[in-house]
Write an enzyme that holds these catalytic residues in place. Structure first.
Site, short mmCIF file in Angstrom:
data_model
loop_
_atom_site.label_atom_id
_atom_site.label_comp_id
_atom_site.label_asym_id
_atom_site.label_seq_id
_atom_site.Cartn_x
_atom_site.Cartn_y
_atom_site.Cartn_z
N THR A 139 -19.44 0.90 1.35
CA THR A 139 -19.66 -0.45 2.21
C THR A 139 -17.74 0.66 3.50
O THR A 139 -18.45 -0.74 4.95
CB THR A 139 -18.23 -1.67 2.07
OG1 THR A 139 -17.40 -0.59 0.55
CG2 THR A 139 -19.53 -1.76 0.66
N CYS A 140 -17.48 1.41 3.38
CA CYS A 140 -16.62 1.48 4.49
C CYS A 140 -17.99 1.78 5.62
O CYS A 140 -17.09 2.25 7.09
CB CYS A 140 -15.71 2.79 4.58
SG CYS A 140 -16.65 4.19 3.56
N TYR A 141 -18.82 2.93 5.41
CA TYR A 141 -20.19 3.38 6.58
C TYR A 141 -21.32 2.29 6.36
O TYR A 141 -22.24 2.39 7.84
CB TYR A 141 -19.81 4.02 6.30
CG TYR A 141 -19.37 5.42 6.38
CD1 TYR A 141 -18.32 6.31 7.15
CD2 TYR A 141 -18.87 6.13 5.59
CE1 TYR A 141 -17.18 6.71 7.98
CE2 TYR A 141 -17.80 6.85 5.24
CZ TYR A 141 -17.42 7.47 6.37
OH TYR A 141 -16.36 8.31 6.79
#
Length: 1163
Positions: free
Chosen positions: A1130-1132
């Site tokens: 989710t961070c990317y």
């Protein structure tokens, strides 16, 4: 002769130094002027000596004559006194020495008081005599010469009596003798000017007596007598209110003198009742009465109550009204000049015309006998004249107040800019304000009748009754213009009252607005007149809206029928007023607010052109003065009523207007305000536009909460001339910066439109404008050398996975606005080991989303969820009792600001009540339904309770419970001892709503707001309403555009757009239900909603990464598919998708993954 001596001559023979001709002529001229000056000075000195000798000799003669007169009176017997003796022996010397010693200098000397008392006693004795030989007044019926002498002496006595009255002062030392003299003089004056008080011995002399009295009264009404000036000087020394008389003595004399002074001042008005051809003289007397008496401060309060009825008589009041209408400019100019007649202790701050207005209001209404808000107008009052006179005086008062305000502002600026501290100047300013405030409160008591419903209802009744007679031949346009004219007068009357109250009353215009809002039928009348003015070609009827569109279809008239059954609008309005006052018998239980309301789909059947109002395209400057007055009063009154109307009354009962009319009102206001902001606005239109903007905002906010207007209505004014987004944003920012140090009105511009009516821009354009503001801010920070993007100077933080909120608060809270810079996050696992990886934006996004998830959880204690079905977030009131609770709320404001600044979506929505605080807007009663539906229903039950509210045993308190302790909070001072009744239940309802919606969350909301505005400018936030703010924070609708997502997806790890698995993925995604697509988006990006401007603006870009799968060869040959589940980073914003062969497998694995509430760990 040598050249230098050519122009020189000798003076008096040979001279050692000769002068030129010019110098000689100048010297001769000076000597001549000196001789002339000496001659004039000598003549003046001789003249002064002659005048002084004449004055001295005259004074000596007058004093000697006074002594002889006193000796004569002391030896005189009353039995020998005759009328002829009084005229020749008594009055002739008396008038001579009193004129020389007192009257000529407008000052009564102490030595003359005794002589005057003796003279008036003899005259009164003579007037009371029935003997023709002894009655002084009967000389007016004798020979021509005797009449001439009598008339001259009578006029001199009148002037003397008025001078005595003017000099009467009850407060000076030794006033008793002078009061007795004044009492004798006024008794004589009253009898002298009343022929009926004379003692006749025949009826034949009655006509001669009347003619004599008439001539005296005409003299009194002229400028020669100074009647009204002297009466003013006397009355202005009286106390206000007039003291109650409980005993004899000086108080009885005071009552007699005051009554006599009023009686004498009214004499000129009664002359017209006798002779009809002296209107010119009565006109002058009425002007003087208006100028000198009606402008006395506290005039009606200084007089005994029984005298007011004579002042209210139509022969007095109506003639004063007519005098003002005839000689308006002269009277107003003279009123402004009477300040020099006021004694020093009188209040100087209120303009004299203000006192005239207050006294007229008091005399025209019988306010002394008002009980329970009921009263009546003076008998036989001409309402037309009354309204016109009040309007004239009110306009002049407002002009004077405007000048006084400018003068004070200049003085205040001079005081503030002065170097040093001048204590005397400061004391003067403080005393000025204190005196002014106490004066306002007392002065505004005069205006109480104008704020009562009976007053307006009577004027509306008059407006209906005074119309011209209707016949079958009367043209329709004449009837309409007549009705509009009368209503316009009433409307302009209250428009002036509104402005006066806003400047002088301690609570502003609230009393007037309360009365206007709750008067049955008044708003409907205003709207009908306004509708005829704005749409002159239409004939709107109850139940229809007729609007003339622009463009090629301008020749057509579009009509829309109401959906609800037709009830008479006036009856509905009366019905809701009964509801508000608790007198209704209807039951409001189990009402559904969603019935019969227009939906957004209705906008599809309306073009934007439908909402064009051609007459308002030039703003307020294109309106006539009458239309502007009606519009202003309507906006001010209706905006006040909108604060009280609940949704039941507005949507279901549809009072005071149907929803169709509400749309028309909204379109008118929208068009007017937009065009006013894009054109030049005169100073006179500023207050009008303030009222229009306020009314527009209230309607728009109600529509945002519960839609009743199509979206095209709000967009229609700017559909053709909206500037490009970048231009609008840059103009707004430049003007905002320049106006911060300038309190003057902003020039009409795009900046004004964006800050005042942002709703004329579509929501998508406003989002683009918001992003443009942020881009400009980043550019300016970069030019200033501040850190923006990733780099060695970015903010470095280390976050433990198990303490993400605490670590973020400790390391970032002190940064303030520096949080706009890039953040490099390093995570530490729960085992205490640093996690591998570099932060190129993905880890900071993960940090923000994880921190928000933890901090906004109700279990954390900082925020709670509303009891409504949507479960929106609002600060927990108990958070202020937690350690660093308020600071944590402020820190979360910065986190939300950081997410908005970076374009990171957070899957959370705040309560509309809370967002209203962030947007700087006030929350009203109906918004309580979204916060606490049960409390809202209970308050509505109280509002519409048919019985006695006392039966519910409520008081003005609310009980709060925190950490097991109960606390009783008063909604208003003394609330514990204040029972809720039918009369104050509206106050209770709104006090309770105000506490829940505003006071209870204000402290925490302010903390969150401080943190949020460290990163996001308040002007940027005001582009949106509460619902739009939540969309800005958490994304668009609960579905995604698959085609848009596909166009803006990046492929890595070996995938391309043509890969089989990629094609299967898009086919499967298109077949998902909307909620399943949202779950997939949340699985990959941590937010279930798409960016408002599309996936092009998703940061980082949505990515599908190929994941290799380990599968035995025989399984692949046998047609089996991969068993590995998809995972996400989710961070990317990356979906790690194995190479599935079949769509069924891909669909099953994908659904399992997105519904398992797991992501990265599935890897």
């Amino acid at each position: 002769m040598a050249e230098p001596r050519k122009h020189q001559v000798s003076l008096r023979g040979a001279s050692a130094k000769e002068i030129s001709r010019d110098a000689l002529l100048e010297r001769v001229s000076q000597e001549r002027e000196l001789r002339n000056y000496t001659r004039k000075a000598t003549s003046a000195a001789l003249f002064i000596q002659r005048v002084w000798r004449s004055y001295y000799s005259t004074k000596m003669i007058a004093l000697q004559l006074q002594r002889d007169w006193q000796d004569m009176i002391s030896c005189c017997k009353m039995s020998t006194i005759t009328a002829t003796w009084i005229s020749s022996s008594l009055l002739r010397p008396f008038l001579f020495f009193t004129t020389c010693l007192s009257t000529r200098y407008r000052k009564i000397q102490a030595r003359d008081v005794n002589c005057m008392q003796m003279c008036f006693k003899i005259l009164l004795e003579s007037l009371n005599s029935t003997d023709h030989q002894k009655n002084f007044c009967l000389l007016s019926t004798c020979s021509l010469e005797e009449r001439r002498i009598w008339l001259y002496q009578a006029k001199k006595l009148i002037s003397l009596c008025l001078l005595i009255l003017a000099e009467c002062d009850y407060t000076r030392q030794g006033a008793n003798e002078f009061v007795i003299l004044t009492s004798l003089g006024m008794r004589f004056l009253v009898m002298l000017t009343d022929a009926k008080a004379w003692k006749y011995n025949s009826e034949s002399s009655f006509q001669d007596a009347n003619n004599a009295v008439k001539e005296l009264i005409l003299f009194m009404g002229s400028n020669k007598s100074d009647l009204f000036v002297c009466v003013r000087r006397y009355i202005i020394r009286l106390d206000a209110p007039f003291p109650q008389l409980t005993g004899a003595g000086q108080k009885d004399d005071k009552l007699l003198i005051t009554a006599s002074a009023i009686t004498v001042s009214l004499r000129p008005f009664h002359i017209l009742d006798i002779e009809k051809n002296d209107s010119l003289d009565v006109q002058h007397a009425a002007e003087q009465f208006f100028i000198f008496l009606l402008s006395i401060p506290w005039f009606t309060q200084r007089l005994p109550a029984f005298l007011l009825s004579s002042l209210r008589h139509k022969s007095v009041l109506l003639r004063c009204f007519r005098a003002l209408l005839i000689s308006k400019e002269r009277i107003l100019e003279e009123i402004s000049k009477v300040d020099h007649l006021m004694i020093p202790s009188s209040p100087r701050m209120m303009p004299q015309v203000g006192w005239a207005l207050g006294n007229i209001l008091c005399l025209a209404t019988c306010s002394d006998h008002i009980l329970d808000g009921h009263g009546y107008f003076t008998q036989d009052l001409d309402y037309t004249l009354y309204i016109q006179v009040v309007i004239i005086l009110a306009e002049d008062l407002l002009y004077c107040l405007e000048k006084v305000g400018e003068f004070r502002k200049v003085n205040q600026d001079l005081y503030e800019n002065a170097e040093g501290s001048d204590e005397s100047v400061e004391t003067m300013l403080i005393d000025l304000c204190t005196t002014n405030m106490s004066l306002k409160m007392s002065f505004m008591d005069y205006f109480k009748p104008a704020c009562q419903q009976w007053h307006l209802m009577k004027l509306l009744t008059f407006e209906k009754d005074c119309s011209i007679p209707i016949s079958h031949n009367t043209p329709k346009d004449i009837l309409e213009s007549q009705g509009k004219r009368e209503l316009l007068d009433v409307a302009y009357y209250y428009f002036c009252m509104l402005r006066i109250f806003s400047q002088l009353h301690p609570v502003g215009s609230l009393p007037v607005l309360n009365m206007l809002s709750f008067t049955p039928g008044f708003l409907l009348k205003l709207w009908e007149a306004l509708e005829r003015s704005i749409f002159p070609s239409e004939s709107p009827q109850a139940g229809n809206i007729v609007t003339k569109p622009s463009g090629s279809n301008s020749g057509k008239i579009l009509e829309r029928k109401q959906k609800q059954g037709a009830k008479d609008g006036g009856n509905k309005w009366l019905h809701v007023l009964h509801k508000i006052t608790g007198k209704s018998n209807s039951d409001f239980d189990n009402m559904n607010l969603n019935n019969d309301l227009p939906t957004a789909d209705q906008s599809d059947e309306d073009s934007i052109d439908f909402w064009e109002v051609e007459t308002l395209k030039c703003g307020p400057e294109g309106l006539s003065n009458s239309s502007r007055c009606l519009f202003h009063l309507f906006c001010a009154t209706y905006s006040h009523l909108l604060l009280v109307l609940d949704d039941i009354e507005f949507y279901e009962k549809q009072v005071p207007f149907t929803l169709e009319k509400q749309r028309k009102i909204a379109s008118m206001l929208n068009t007017l305000v937009y065009n006013a902001l894009t054109h030049s606005i005169s100073q006179q239109s500023v207050t009008f536009m303030d009222a229009a903007v306020r009314c527009l905002h209230l309607l728009y906010e109600r529509d945002c909460r519960h839609q009743f207007c199509p979206p095209s209505l709000w967009l229609s004014p700017a559909r053709k001339n909206r500037p490009p987004i970048a231009v609008a944003a840059r103009t707004h920012e430049i003007l905002s910066t320049n106006l911060k140090a300038d309190d003057s009105l902003a020039v009409p511009s795009t900046h004004s439109v964006i800050t005042t009516t942002p709703h004329v821009f579509p929501f998508k354009e406003r989002v683009q404008m918001f992003r443009e503001f942020i881009s400009m801010d980043k550019v300016s920070r970069r030019m200033a050398g501040q850190v923006i993007g990733p780099g060695s100077q970015a903010v470095e933080i280390v976050i433990r996975r198990g303490h993400i909120v605490e670590d973020g608060f400790q390391q970032l809270n002190s940064l303030g606005s520096r949080l706009k810079s890039s953040i490099n996050v390093s995570f530490v696992s729960e085992c205490g080991l640093p996690e591998a990886g570099l932060d190129y934006g993905g880890l900071s996004k993960e940090f923000l989303t994880d921190l928000a998830k933890a901090a906004f959880s109700p279990d954390y204690g900082l925020f709670s969820q509303t009891s409504a079905s949507d479960r929106l977030l609002i600060p927990n009131t108990a958070a202020r009792f937690l350690e660093n609770g308020v600071q944590m709320i402020e820190f979360l404001g910065r986190i939300v600001g950081k997410a908005l600044y970076e374009g990171i979506l957070l899957d959370y929505s705040f309560s509309h009540v809370f967002v209203q605080k962030l947007l700087g807007r006030y929350s009203f009663l109906d918004e309580l339904s979204t916060l606490d539906p049960e409390l809202y229903r209970n308050l509505m039950y109280v509002k519409h309770y048919d019985g006695d509210v006392k039966e519910l045993f409520l008081d003005f308190t609310v009980t709060e419970e925190a950490f097991g302790k109960r606390q009783i909070i008063e909604l208003k001072p003394g609330g514990k001892d204040m029972c809720v009744t039918n009369e104050n239940k509206l106050q209770y309802i709104h006090a309770m709503a105000d506490y829940k919606l505003n006071r209870q969350v204000r402290y925490l909301s302010n903390a969150f707001y401080r943190g949020l505005t460290d990163l996001i400018s308040p002007s940027w936030l005001k582009l949106f309403n509460a619902s739009e703010f939540n969309q800005l924070l958490s994304g668009g609708n609960y579905d995604i555009d698959v085609d848009d997502l596909q166009k803006n997806t990046r492929y890595t790890g070996g995938y391309t757009e043509g890969s089989r698995t990629v094609k299967l993925f898009w086919q499967v995604l298109a077949g998902f239900e909307p909620n399943e697509r949202c779950l997939l988006l949340k699985f990959v990006t941590s937010c279930s909603r798409a960016p408002l401007l599309g996936f092009k603006h998703l940061q980082p870009t949505f990515t599908i990464h190929k994941v290799a799968g380990d599968m035995p060869l025989w399984a692949a040959i046998g047609g089996q598919d991969l068993e590995r589940l998809p995972s996400a980073s989710t961070c990317y914003n990356t979906l790690k998708l194995p190479s599935y062969k079949r769509s069924s497998t891909l669909r099953a694995k994908l659904l399992y993954a997105i519904k398992s509430n797991a992501g990265f760990e599935l890897s």
